[in-house]
Enzyme design. Structure first.
Site, short mmCIF file in Angstrom:
data_model
loop_
_atom_site.label_atom_id
_atom_site.label_comp_id
_atom_site.label_asym_id
_atom_site.label_seq_id
_atom_site.Cartn_x
_atom_site.Cartn_y
_atom_site.Cartn_z
N LYS A 21 0.81 -1.22 0.00
CA LYS A 21 0.00 0.00 0.00
C LYS A 21 0.85 1.28 0.00
CE LYS A 21 -4.04 -2.07 2.31
NZ LYS A 21 -4.99 -1.93 3.45
N TYR A 26 -12.35 -1.84 -3.69
CA TYR A 26 -12.84 -2.02 -2.31
C TYR A 26 -14.37 -1.89 -2.22
CZ TYR A 26 -8.38 -2.28 0.27
OH TYR A 26 -7.18 -2.68 0.82
N PHE A 41 -15.32 4.17 6.98
CA PHE A 41 -13.97 4.57 6.58
C PHE A 41 -13.74 4.44 5.07
CE2 PHE A 41 -13.98 0.15 8.04
CZ PHE A 41 -13.52 -0.51 6.90
N ARG A 93 -2.04 -14.04 4.66
CA ARG A 93 -2.72 -13.32 5.75
C ARG A 93 -1.93 -13.45 7.05
NH1 ARG A 93 -7.12 -10.01 4.55
NH2 ARG A 93 -7.47 -10.18 6.77
N THR A 110 -5.36 -6.67 10.94
CA THR A 110 -5.66 -5.37 10.30
C THR A 110 -5.10 -4.21 11.12
OG1 THR A 110 -7.73 -6.35 9.51
CG2 THR A 110 -7.54 -3.95 9.39
N ARG A 170 2.53 -6.14 9.34
CA ARG A 170 1.80 -5.02 9.93
C ARG A 170 2.37 -4.62 11.29
NH1 ARG A 170 -4.16 -6.83 7.69
NH2 ARG A 170 -4.26 -5.38 5.93
N ASN A 188 -2.01 0.50 6.74
CA ASN A 188 -1.47 -0.73 7.30
C ASN A 188 -0.64 -1.57 6.32
OD1 ASN A 188 -3.56 -1.65 5.80
ND2 ASN A 188 -4.69 -2.62 7.46
N HIS A 240 -2.30 -5.31 1.61
CA HIS A 240 -3.61 -5.96 1.43
C HIS A 240 -3.37 -7.40 1.00
CE1 HIS A 240 -7.63 -6.95 -0.10
NE2 HIS A 240 -6.98 -7.53 -1.10
N GLU A 260 -9.92 -10.59 -7.28
CA GLU A 260 -8.90 -9.54 -7.13
C GLU A 260 -7.74 -9.73 -8.11
OE1 GLU A 260 -8.00 -9.50 -2.94
OE2 GLU A 260 -9.97 -8.69 -2.43
P1 DAT Z 1 -7.91 -6.46 5.95
O1 DAT Z 1 -7.11 -5.50 5.11
O2 DAT Z 1 -7.12 -6.96 7.12
O3 DAT Z 1 -8.51 -7.58 5.13
P2 DAT Z 1 -10.59 -5.30 6.07
O4 DAT Z 1 -10.88 -6.07 4.82
O5 DAT Z 1 -11.54 -5.45 7.21
O6 DAT Z 1 -9.12 -5.63 6.61
O7 DAT Z 1 -10.53 -3.75 5.73
C1 DAT Z 1 -9.92 -3.30 4.53
C2 DAT Z 1 -9.06 -2.11 4.84
O8 DAT Z 1 -9.86 -1.03 5.30
C3 DAT Z 1 -8.03 -2.32 5.96
O9 DAT Z 1 -6.85 -2.95 5.53
C4 DAT Z 1 -7.78 -0.91 6.41
C5 DAT Z 1 -9.15 -0.26 6.27
N1 DAT Z 1 -9.87 -0.33 7.57
C6 DAT Z 1 -10.49 -1.41 8.13
N2 DAT Z 1 -11.03 -1.11 9.30
C7 DAT Z 1 -10.75 0.21 9.52
C8 DAT Z 1 -11.05 1.13 10.57
N3 DAT Z 1 -11.75 0.75 11.64
N4 DAT Z 1 -10.58 2.39 10.42
C9 DAT Z 1 -9.90 2.79 9.33
N5 DAT Z 1 -9.59 1.98 8.30
C10 DAT Z 1 -10.01 0.70 8.40
MG MG Z 2 -9.94 -7.50 3.63
#
Ligand code: DAT
Ligand code: MG
Length: 140
Positions: free
Chosen positions: A11, A51, A59, A87, A93, A104, A114, A117, A128
C-alpha cells in the site's frame, strides 16, 4: 494443502517509505513466490471499485483516498495454502493487535495505513487477481 494464488498489494504508506523490498522478502521467506508484479497509481475510482465490498463502511472514503494517494505494488503470490499464509505473514488489520514478526506489526502506521492488502478467500483471490492482471501476466 493445494497450491493457491492470492492477490497482494503493497500500500501507499509502504511504497512511500521505500519498504517494497523488505515486504516482498517477508513473503518469499515464508515460501510464497511472486508470479506477477507491477507498480501502479490507482485513481480514486479504481480504488473504490477494488474495495466496493466496503462501500457501506464509515472509513470507505478515507480508504479509497489513501489507496489513490501514492503508487502501490500489486502482486500475485503463489504457494501451498497461499491465501492463509499471506494473511498470516501480513498480521491483523490493526497493527496494535498484530503478532510479532508480521508485516503489519513491523511496518504499519495505523489501522488504515497498514502497509499491505491480501485476499481473504479463494473467491476474493480470483476476483482480485482478475481485477489487476490478465492471464498472460501470470508467470508461474
Ligand atoms: P484487511 O485489510 O485486514 O482484510 P478489512 O478487509 O476489514 O481488513 O478492511 C480493509 C481495509 O480497510 C483495511 O486494511 C484498512 C481499512 N480499515 C479497516 N477497518 C478500519 C477502521 N476501523 N478504520 C480505518 N480503516 C479501516
Ligand atoms: Mg480484507
Amino acid at each position: 494443502m493445494a497450491t493457491e494464488r492470492t492477490l497482494s498489494i503493497i500500500k501507499p504508506d509502504a511504497t512511500k517509505r521505500n519498504l517494497t523490498g523488505k515486504i516482498v522478502a517477508k513473503f518469499e521467506d515464508a515460501g510464497l513466490r511472486v508470479v506477477a508484479s507491477k507498480r501502479i497509481h490507482l485513481s480514486d475510482k479504481q480504488a473504490g471499485a477494488f474495495y466496493a465490498e466496503h462501500a457501506a463502511r464509515p472509513f470507505y472514503g478515507e480508504l479509497c483516498a489513501f489507496m489513490a494517494s501514492e503508487p502501490v505494488v500489486v502482486q500475485v503470490l503463489e504457494g501451498e495454502g497461499a491465501i492463509a499464509k499471506n494473511r498470516e505473514v501480513m498480521g491483523a488489520t490493526d497493527p496494535a493487535a498484530a503478532d510479532a514478526g508480521t508485516i503489519r506489526k513491523e511496518f504499519a502506521l495505523s489501522k488504515g495505513e497498514n502497509s499491505v492488502h491480501g485476499s481473504d478467500s479463494p473467491e476474493s483471490a480470483a476476483r482480485e487477481i482478475a481485477f489487476f492482471f490478465s492471464g498472460l501476466e501470470l508467470v508461474g
